[in-house]
Design a protein around this motif. Sequence first.
Motif: not given
Length: 405
Positions: A93-94, A126-129, A150-151, A185-190
């Motif tokens: 995270g960040g 991992t989070e990402a912009n 996780s975007f 990636f099977d798992h993606v969060n917004l």
Amino acid sequence: MPSVLPDGDPVPASGELPSSALDGLGSRPFGFYVHVPFCVTRCGYCDFNTYTAAELGPGASQRDYASTAIEEVRLARRVLGDAELPVETVFFGGGTPTLLPPDDLVRILHAIDEEFGLAAGAEVSTEANPESVTQETLEVLRDGGFTRMSFGMQSAREHVLAVLDRRHTPGRAAAAVQEARKAGFDHVNLDLIYSTPGETDDDWRASLDAALAAGPDHISAYSLIVEEGTRLAARIRRGELPMPDDDVAADRYLIAEEMLTSAGFRWYEVSNWAVSDEARCRHNLLYWTGGDWWGVGPGAHSHVGGTRWWNVKHPASYAARLAVGESPGYAREELAADDRAVERLMLELRLASGFPLADLRPSARTACARALADGLLDVEPFKRGRAVLTLRGRLLADALIRDLT
């Protein structure tokens, strides 16, 4: 990752933990949080411990950060001894973790695996912009062992993103989801934020529509919190923007629940929805259900066996301590049994699985019965011995938790 660290007892230079913290080590789920404190620019609402290039100053280097973080992973192994601790979840995270080269993130992950071993089927997020990744960098992360992205989408409306000082264009988050899917990636969060000044109900519906159309299997939606010391707080204080309204936030939450549920998502924590059990964020569940975790990075918080500690805040101080073999721990506290019980209630009651009535304090039973009568707790789970929030209860969760503690 708040920017102001609390006080506490000193952390030994060795990082040694009290013997009570090591009791039962390995019997509870164990994970790693890796804080990457770098951002290109600072969002106006953000109060996290992050630094732009201009703010870093001497003694801190984004280029050397992975090697420094790996030194803390090795310190963790020394402190925790020889206990078998397969790592069930890792969360970067960040900040913006994906400002580091993807090979650096993979290198940190592999160090965790080498020192502790990743459990079979471990979740690695991992989070990402959205603008900080490409198809190629996502493929490196997936090939390197990451399983979940996780975007930070926040909104699909340009004027809302402008108030939040977000730099990505409205459609970039959806494109990033598609790139992550293509990378395997099977798992993606917004992540979404609601009740931003200037946002309307239609703006919020459009953001939810755009998020759903992007095809994630997990959506987090948070009400905007105005933190002191942020640029957003200063703008509100000067009268440039109105303070977010609690009633508006409640209405936006109800819109989210309706639209997400209609699309096949189910809430499993007050601010989190997933399409299946497999899509839930296991790392956050580890936090919410009393697991152990080691937080790597400046300002990162850790918890093992009822002892909680937090690292020095600035990347330069963090790197300097590890360079001489010392713990970067700033302070710590040992949680008393009563404190742990209160914290457990605060966290578990926010989950769709709820809290066992048998574990409530006797003094809380009356408040619990009153909450049931007021429609804040679900009747059927209550009959089976669990306190589970209704939709109305989710809106009033903080007040209910205060009543029960």
